[in-house]
Design an enzyme around this catalytic site. Structure first.
Site, PDB file in Angstrom:
ATOM      1  CB  SER A  35      -8.185   0.238   6.123  1.00  0.00           C
ATOM      2  OG  SER A  35      -8.914   1.402   6.361  1.00  0.00           O
ATOM      3  CB  SER A  95      -8.073   3.210   3.326  1.00  0.00           C
ATOM      4  OG  SER A  95      -7.172   2.579   4.216  1.00  0.00           O
ATOM      5  CE  LYS A 136      -3.906   1.745   2.818  1.00  0.00           C
ATOM      6  NZ  LYS A 136      -4.749   1.434   3.995  1.00  0.00           N
TER       7      LYS A 136
END
Lengths: 479, 107
Positions: A179, A155, A80
């Site tokens: 997330s 997310s 990420k």
């Protein structure tokens, strides 16, 4: 070669050991697929083609010399884009850090580098990890590979989309309030939020430090356990990291789960959850009974208050935490300003998107005056109460089980005028383990209209092995 | 009685200024609504009204605000509190909220 993209880490490891293909071959196939598919899915913000191929070549050279480092050597993965990788952009999907290049590796990246894993690139996310659909990314939303009109979750939506679309073997995400688990559920794969402090947060751009955890997204529970084993360790560079008893992960996976006590939370069924998710939850409970586990019921009365608690605490921490982005040390700096104060204000106003601004302002507000007494301080009290209630639940249960989200992936833009409601509805079920620091894993358990629904298991602190055992059996039974 | 916040109570410019932001006119209305919704959601879900009209944290019916020890909060809120009390905050490097919309305050 394209059929190899869906293989598990252990299948790749076996094939690499038998020289059926090399790490350079494998990395090349993933890179080709990324080149073909990423313009549609938008899972990656940065693709590190040259460094990936160089790492793959080094892995092949080690293997040729009989010095392969284990199951992850030569395996391609993604991280990420709020996790620092030396020499690569670290954007947090924000205009503020659009061109910022990290000078160092996060500790988890170093661990995976030591294990020989090959980093393919950095994945899309909600700006500074604030969101549930990867819709607040400065680089555009990451699409759900199963239905591109729908969100991939958030997310860590880019990481989940990358794994689900076969654009990497596994991915790292971060989980503050769900997330990793919610996007894994929306994309039909596995998402682990480890025990708080089991994985070092050094090099993870902070959102809410008392809640942030680096997590793992993978195709199988076994893959998740393999990556966890390589990354869980005490890190002197992160004062909140703990020594993880990795010996607890030894032994066959999955171990027998007969007699394990799995608790369903009574209050979950009082929430606004889709019919499909209720049926899936009940189906998972039936599967556990058939596997020999004992399914019981416990009460967590504060469940309803958990999202308000999470939102207040995370926003308050974010309002302080993101103050470092001031145009001086990191990221963008506004031009044509006449004073330092004006430069701060203009840089931040131009650099941050609306979702981040809203949360920082809300966080600042509830740390002030009467709002602090009414909301922030009571959120801290409620957090303590939730921890006490969970401790009581774990006095009679080995694991808790609840849905990961209220339903399947929603349509992009569906909650444009009520984004907070969407966040509240979808994150609420994930916030129990976030607030308590307990480990949690989401796995796919059913589909409605071909869209996956996830179920999550919450375990005791540092008892990831139990989570893996039960999740692995459940994944087999439900598939 | 459970409070209901209204957008009129919020001084958005002051809140934005406390975190070193300025809002465009076009942002102000939606931000005011969103922040007000967040406040009301938190308030409604953290509290409930008991039968005698007093306000309780919505935890257990028997647990009133006064019965909750402050150190329970401190234990889990220590990281946030550390941030609040850090030197970066004290010397103004971090934009930590003053008592917005009130004189003085306890910050």
């Amino acid at each position: 070669m394209s059929d190899i993209l869906k293989r598990s880490i252990s299948e790749h490891a076996t094939a690499l050991a038998k020289k059926e293909y090399s790490s350079v071959d494998l990395t090349g196939v993933f890179l080709e697929r990324i080149e073909r598919e990423n313009s549609e899915i938008n899972a990656y913000i940065t693709v590190a083609r040259e460094s990936a191929l160089a790492s793959a070549r080094e892995s092949d050279e080690r293997r040729a010399c009989g010095e392969a480092r284990g199951a992850l050597d030569g395996i391609p993965y993604a991280a990420k884009d709020n996790i620092a990788v030396r020499g690569l952009r670290l954007s947090c999907a924000s205009r503020m850090l659009e061109n910022y290049v990290s000078p160092y590796d996060a500790s988890v990246i170093s661990s995976l580098r030591d294990a020989g894993a090959v980093l393919l690139g950095k994945t899309n996310l909600d700006e500074f990890a604030m969101g549930t659909g990867t819709e607040s990314s400065h680089f555009g939303r990451a699409k759900n590979p199963l239905d591109t009109d729908r969100v991939s979750g958030g997310s860590s939506g880019g990481s989940a989309a990358a794994v689900a679309a076969d654009l990497c073997s596994f991915a790292l995400g971060s989980d503050t309030g769900g997330s990793v688990r919610q996007p894994a559920a929306f994309c039909g794969i596995i998402g682990l939020r480890p025990t708080y402090s089991a994985l070092s947060r050094m090099g993870l751009v902070g959102f809410a430090p008392s809640l942030d955890t680096i997590g793992i997204i993978s195709r199988t529970v076994g893959d998740c356990a393999t990556v966890f084993r390589a990354t869980a360790k005490r890190d002197p560079l992160d004062s909140t990291s703990a020594h993880f008893p990795t010996e607890s992960l030894n032994g066959a996976l999955p171990a027998d789960i007969r007699g394990k006590r799995i608790a369903l939370i009574r209050e979950v069924m009082e929430l606004d959850i889709s019919e499909g998710q209720r049926i899936a939850h009940s189906r998972a409970a039936d599967a556990l009974r058939e596997l020999g586990a004992e399914v019981i019921e416990v009460s967590v009365p504060s469940l309803r208050a958990s999202y308000a608690t999470y939102y207040a605490i995370s926003s308050a921490e974010a309002s302080s935490n993101l103050a470092r982005f001031d145009g001086v040390r990191y990221g963008m700096r506004a031009d044509d300003t006449e004073s330092l104060e004006e430069m701060y204000v203009k840089s931040r106003s131009l650099g941050f998107g609306d979702e981040v601004k809203r949360r920082m302002m809300f966080g600042a507000l509830i740390l002030s005056g009467d709002y602090k007494k009414d909301i922030y301080e009571n959120a801290l009290r409620t957090r303590a109460r939730i921890n006490a209630e969970l401790a009581e639940a774990f006095s009679v249960a080995d694991l808790l089980m609840l849905p990961t989200s209220s339903g399947y992936a929603y349509r992009a833009g569906e909650f444009k005028d009520g984004l907070f409601d969407a966040h509240a509805k979808d994150d609420l079920l994930c916030t129990l383990s976030s607030l308590s620091g307990l480990p949690s894993i989401s796995l796919p358990c059913s589909t409605v209209r071909k869209l996956p629904l996830g179920i999550q298991l919450i375990g005791r602190a540092f008892e990831e092995k139990t989570l893996f055992d039960v999740a692995a059996h459940l994944q087999c039974a439900l598939n | 009685m459970i409070k209901k916040y209204s957008q009129d109570e919020l001084d958005l410019d002051a809140i934005a200024s406390s975190v070193k932001l300025e809002l465009r006119e076009s942002q102000k209305q939606s931000f005011a609504k969103d922040i007000c919704d967040m406040l009301n959601y938190c308030y409604e879900n953290l509290f409930c009204e008991s039968a005698d009209g007093t306000l309780e944290l919505s935890l257990r019916a028997s647990k009133t605000l006064g019965e909750l020890r402050d150190d329970e909060a401190v234990e889990c809120g220590c990281i946030a509190q550390m941030l609040d009390n850090s030197p970066l905050v004290q010397n103004g490097m971090i934009a930590v909220p003053k008592a917005i919309g009130s004189e003085g305050g306890d910050e």
